[in-house]
Design a protein around this motif. Structure first.
Motif, PDB file in Angstrom:
ATOM      1  N   GLU A   1      48.219  44.283  37.266  1.00  0.00           N
ATOM      2  CA  GLU A   1      48.079  45.706  36.957  1.00  0.00           C
ATOM      3  C   GLU A   1      49.191  46.587  37.533  1.00  0.00           C
ATOM      4  O   GLU A   1      49.740  47.425  36.820  1.00  0.00           O
ATOM      5  N   PRO A   2      49.551  46.437  38.826  1.00  0.00           N
ATOM      6  CA  PRO A   2      50.654  47.272  39.331  1.00  0.00           C
ATOM      7  C   PRO A   2      51.957  47.042  38.578  1.00  0.00           C
ATOM      8  O   PRO A   2      52.754  47.976  38.428  1.00  0.00           O
TER       9      PRO A   2
ATOM     10  N   ALA B   1      37.577  32.281  29.782  1.00  0.00           N
ATOM     11  CA  ALA B   1      36.858  32.930  30.875  1.00  0.00           C
ATOM     12  C   ALA B   1      35.900  33.969  30.321  1.00  0.00           C
ATOM     13  O   ALA B   1      34.741  34.049  30.719  1.00  0.00           O
TER      14      ALA B   1
ATOM     15  N   GLY C   1      44.163  37.312  37.483  1.00  0.00           N
ATOM     16  CA  GLY C   1      45.453  37.527  36.839  1.00  0.00           C
ATOM     17  C   GLY C   1      45.652  38.983  36.439  1.00  0.00           C
ATOM     18  O   GLY C   1      46.711  39.562  36.656  1.00  0.00           O
ATOM     19  N   GLN C   2      44.612  39.592  35.885  1.00  0.00           N
ATOM     20  CA  GLN C   2      44.718  40.999  35.471  1.00  0.00           C
ATOM     21  C   GLN C   2      44.885  41.909  36.670  1.00  0.00           C
ATOM     22  O   GLN C   2      45.640  42.875  36.633  1.00  0.00           O
TER      23      GLN C   2
ATOM     24  N   GLN D   1      48.598  52.345  43.427  1.00  0.00           N
ATOM     25  CA  GLN D   1      49.606  51.670  42.609  1.00  0.00           C
ATOM     26  C   GLN D   1      50.264  52.634  41.660  1.00  0.00           C
ATOM     27  O   GLN D   1      51.201  52.286  40.959  1.00  0.00           O
TER      28      GLN D   1
ATOM     29  N   ASP E   1      38.553  45.202  41.274  1.00  0.00           N
ATOM     30  CA  ASP E   1      37.693  45.583  40.155  1.00  0.00           C
ATOM     31  C   ASP E   1      36.881  44.369  39.701  1.00  0.00           C
ATOM     32  O   ASP E   1      37.452  43.370  39.276  1.00  0.00           O
TER      33      ASP E   1
ATOM     34  N   PRO F   1      38.489  27.904  33.956  1.00  0.00           N
ATOM     35  CA  PRO F   1      38.927  28.271  32.607  1.00  0.00           C
ATOM     36  C   PRO F   1      40.456  28.266  32.532  1.00  0.00           C
ATOM     37  O   PRO F   1      41.137  28.690  33.467  1.00  0.00           O
TER      38      PRO F   1
ATOM     39  N   SER G   1      42.193  29.648  29.934  1.00  0.00           N
ATOM     40  CA  SER G   1      42.746  30.836  29.281  1.00  0.00           C
ATOM     41  C   SER G   1      41.823  32.004  29.540  1.00  0.00           C
ATOM     42  O   SER G   1      40.670  31.823  29.926  1.00  0.00           O
ATOM     43  N   ARG G   2      42.354  33.186  29.334  1.00  0.00           N
ATOM     44  CA  ARG G   2      41.547  34.380  29.531  1.00  0.00           C
ATOM     45  C   ARG G   2      40.383  34.394  28.552  1.00  0.00           C
ATOM     46  O   ARG G   2      39.282  34.804  28.857  1.00  0.00           O
TER      47      ARG G   2
ATOM     48  N   ASN H   1      42.086  32.882  36.066  1.00  0.00           N
ATOM     49  CA  ASN H   1      41.121  33.497  35.149  1.00  0.00           C
ATOM     50  C   ASN H   1      39.751  33.692  35.757  1.00  0.00           C
ATOM     51  O   ASN H   1      38.780  33.942  35.057  1.00  0.00           O
TER      52      ASN H   1
ATOM     53  N   MET I   1      37.588  42.537  36.290  1.00  0.00           N
ATOM     54  CA  MET I   1      38.903  42.020  35.917  1.00  0.00           C
ATOM     55  C   MET I   1      39.094  40.636  36.512  1.00  0.00           C
ATOM     56  O   MET I   1      38.592  40.327  37.583  1.00  0.00           O
ATOM     57  N   THR I   2      39.858  39.814  35.803  1.00  0.00           N
ATOM     58  CA  THR I   2      40.173  38.505  36.358  1.00  0.00           C
ATOM     59  C   THR I   2      41.314  38.666  37.360  1.00  0.00           C
ATOM     60  O   THR I   2      42.016  39.675  37.388  1.00  0.00           O
TER      61      THR I   2
ATOM     62  N   HIS J   1      39.236  51.253  34.432  1.00  0.00           N
ATOM     63  CA  HIS J   1      38.394  50.791  35.535  1.00  0.00           C
ATOM     64  C   HIS J   1      36.995  51.382  35.497  1.00  0.00           C
ATOM     65  O   HIS J   1      36.021  50.680  35.718  1.00  0.00           O
TER      66      HIS J   1
ATOM     67  N   PHE K   1      38.680  49.797  45.140  1.00  0.00           N
ATOM     68  CA  PHE K   1      39.558  49.338  44.065  1.00  0.00           C
ATOM     69  C   PHE K   1      40.077  50.492  43.214  1.00  0.00           C
ATOM     70  O   PHE K   1      41.150  50.377  42.611  1.00  0.00           O
TER      71      PHE K   1
ATOM     72  N   ARG L   1      44.341  56.206  32.953  1.00  0.00           N
ATOM     73  CA  ARG L   1      44.293  54.766  33.034  1.00  0.00           C
ATOM     74  C   ARG L   1      43.116  54.308  33.887  1.00  0.00           C
ATOM     75  O   ARG L   1      42.415  53.352  33.554  1.00  0.00           O
TER      76      ARG L   1
END
Lengths: 336, 304
Positions: free
Chosen positions: A120-121, B21, A115-116, B203, A109, B15, B17-18, A153, A112-113, B214, B196, B209
């Motif tokens: 997610e799963p 970013a 990490g995200q 998943q 996606d 970055p 932290s989130r 990130n 999304m970063t 998404h 994706f 969701r």
């Protein structure tokens, strides 16, 4: 080997095609993408699936995870039939079966970063995991697939194809699946990167005890990673054997033709090699040839091939051909 | 933190932290937005509108509803006395009315955006994602709404609900969601079959969701652009309803109603109808310029 992790029996995928302008009650034309494939997959084993474009490789994989409707049986080790499970019941097995896709960037996606994406799963399957635990698992997984911690990130477009595929692999493995389906995971990558990703996959497989279904149209890629290899043609299994046996002593004329097309990185050997030409195109799966589906392009074809379909022999080295045998057996075609 | 290091912190390619970013991403968008001077003009106009609406009490020199002396202060031309834009037939200061009218304009624009956008997004993404008969039913309903000219449909709704600014807002919102649904559906169709989304489904993510996490974020930027470009149309529709006497009711200083009131004196006292018209024109232009600029920086397809 013990009990199979997954045993597939007579898996069929048929698409109904309505031509534009057809009335709703006209009978649709049937496209048999996969017609009657059976195999067993054992824990920790890699099954390679090869075939031309349109041979049903990806459809077979997608049928196993209910992305396309199928008939037949795909029995998981605990007895559940993955094909027949309801959406809700299937959810339990989603974490056990994960998939890696062909186009690494398209499978992430873009908003999304990293990490995200990898987390997610976990949000779906391990809901009670605390934020810190989740983060540590993501970090461990990133480390495992060779991503740097400071990349957590970043967004997918900042990565190269090979790195993006590592993200895809990390996302698939973070829920600790038992079976990983790789649908042409390296076809979109540069050759130098392909090797890295394949090595990573086989390393991960060894360490985590994963079973793998590895789909590719590149025979040399499959050879490197698979324990057993299945050759598909027009949705049917042509040959299914141990990797060494299949590459060393192919019995089916189609496998032989495919193997002869693989370039050898040695000019002398490459020149001496006998290429078995395959004439024509893959027949339309909407109107497959009678009897043996390969007969229209086969040098060994005789009358019986058009009349009866050869069944896959139930030996360790299974072949679906009326006239199996090593290359030399194909009378007169190969100059000595 | 000095300005220079903040710039570097935002543009850091590592970055920590989130939040950093996210902010970095936004900052990059802002940097490319800033190079488009027309868009900056649009942004300036919209910001000015918001500020004027917020501080209307401070800015306006007179009361917008109560007029002055009817014998001496009717129809004063612009720049006479303390009346910057003159006065109208009830001796009310036009400038003060326009300033207070900006509140109504902003109220209409914001409420319509808040009501219509989620409806459009919900209908569009649901139709596009599920396809089949869900798609057919939802899109045919959308088509029904699109079949009527917007102002006519809004007129019908206001006529049914009764005149007034609140009903005008509801009517405009009801008539403006279909284009967003169309847009969101089109975007969803291109996203739906991408890998994706398949990955998310594999998943085990639920449809809700996937739609919320998404699909919607990816539709959002083009819908926001469309909404911004539509703002001008929304203002014009609101003004149109006001002009026809079905929107804001007198003595509310709504711009369209002001034009309607002033048109009787257009030949002799041109400023009464012209000034609110100019206000509508400037604000509409501002939203259009802003929308164009946003499209240039937000729409991934228009880039390069």
């Amino acid at each position: 080997m013990s009990q199979p992790l997954l045993s597939v029996e007579d898996l069929r995928v048929t698409f109904e095609l309505h031509r534009a302008g057809d009335l709703p009650w006209t009978r649709p034309r049937l496209l048999r993408a996969v017609s009657g494939v059976s195999f067993e997959l054992f824990p920790g084993e890699t099954l390679g699936i090869v075939g031309e474009s349109g041979s049903g490789k990806s459809t077979l994989a997608r049928a196993l995870v209910q992305m396309v409707p199928a008939t037949g049986r795909a029995v998981w080790q605990d007895g559940a039939d993955l094909i027949a499970l309801s959406r809700r019941a299937m959810l339990r097995y989603r974490a056990d079966i994960q998939m890696v896709f062909q186009d690494p960037l398209a499978s992430l996606d873009p908003r999304m970063t990293v990490g995200q994406i990898i987390a997610e799963p976990l949000r779906t399957h391990f809901r009670d995991l605390s934020e810190t635990e989740r983060k540590s698992r993501v970090k461990a997984m990133m480390d495992r697939v060779g991503l740097l911690p400071n990349q957590i990130n970043r967004y997918p477009h900042e990565f190269s194809g090979g790195q993006a595929q590592r993200i895809g692999i990390a996302r698939a493995l973070v829920v600790q699946p038992k079976l990983l389906i790789c649908d042409e995971p390296v076809s979109a990558l540069d050759v130098s990167i392909q090797a890295q990703v394949i090595n990573l996959l086989s390393e991960l497989q060894r360490d985590l005890g994963l079973a793998m279904i590895f789909i590719a149209h590149d025979l040399s890629v499959v050879k490197h990673i698979s324990d057993r290899v299945m050759v598909l043609y027009l949705g049917r299994t042509m040959e299914l054997a141990e990797s060494r046996a299949l590459y060393g002593d192919p019995q089916h004329p189609y496998t032989q033709a495919l193997l002869s097309a693989v370039p050898i990185p040695d000019p002398a050997a490459e020149r001496a090699k006998v290429v078995i030409p395959l004439e024509g195109d893959l027949p339309s799966p909407m109107n497959p040839p009678s009897g043996c589906v390969f007969r229209t392009r086969c040098a060994r074809a005789e009358d019986v091939c058009a009349e009866r379909r050869p069944e896959l022999t139930r030996a360790a080295h299974g072949v679906a051909c009326h006239f199996p045998g090593p290359v030399a057996a194909s009378a007169g075609r190969v100059p000595a | 933190m000095s300005a220079m290091t903040r710039h570097e912190w935002l543009l850091s390619d590592r970055p920590t932290s989130r939040r950093q970013a996210r902010l970095g991403q936004a900052y990059r968008t802002w940097l490319s937005f800033r190079t488009n001077w027309l868009a900056m003009v649009g942004l300036g106009i919209v910001v000015a509108l918001v500020l004027v609406a917020l501080f209307a009490n401070v800015i306006a020199p007179y009361d917008p509803v109560l007029g002055g002396d009817l014998r001496t202060e009717r129809f004063l031309p612009p720049l006479t006395g303390n009346h910057l834009l003159g006065t109208d037939d009830l001796s009310r200061d036009i400038f003060s009315r326009i300033v207070h009218g900006s509140r109504l304009t902003l109220l209409v624009v914001v409420l319509v955006a808040v009501i219509a956008t989620p409806i459009g997004l919900l209908v569009g993404t649901t139709a596009g994602y599920f396809g089949g008969w869900v798609d057919t039913v939802l899109m045919r309903i959308t088509d029904i709404f699109l079949a009527f000219p917007r102002l006519i449909l809004a007129l019908a709704f206001v006529a049914a609900l009764g005149p007034g600014i609140e009903n005008a807002i509801i009517a405009i919102a009801i008539t403006s969601w279909p284009p967003y649904a169309r847009l969101a559906r089109a975007e969803t169709l291109t996203i739906r079959d991408s890998d994706f989304i398949s990955a998310a489904r594999l998943q085990g993510a639920s449809s809700a969701r996937i739609l919320w996490g998404h699909v919607t974020p990816l539709c959002l930027s083009s819908v926001i652009i469309r909404v911004t470009l539509d703002m001008a149309g929304i203002i014009l529709t609101a003004a149109g309803l006001g002009f026809l006497g079905l929107g804001a009711q007198p003595p509310q200083p709504e711009w369209g109603a002001m034009i309607a009131a002033g048109r009787r004196f257009l030949i002799d006292q041109w400023w009464v109808a012209t000034m609110p018209g100019v206000a509508i024109f400037i604000v509409s232009l501002g939203f259009n310029l802003l929308g164009d600029g946003l499209r240039d920086v937000l729409d991934p397809k228009a880039r390069k």
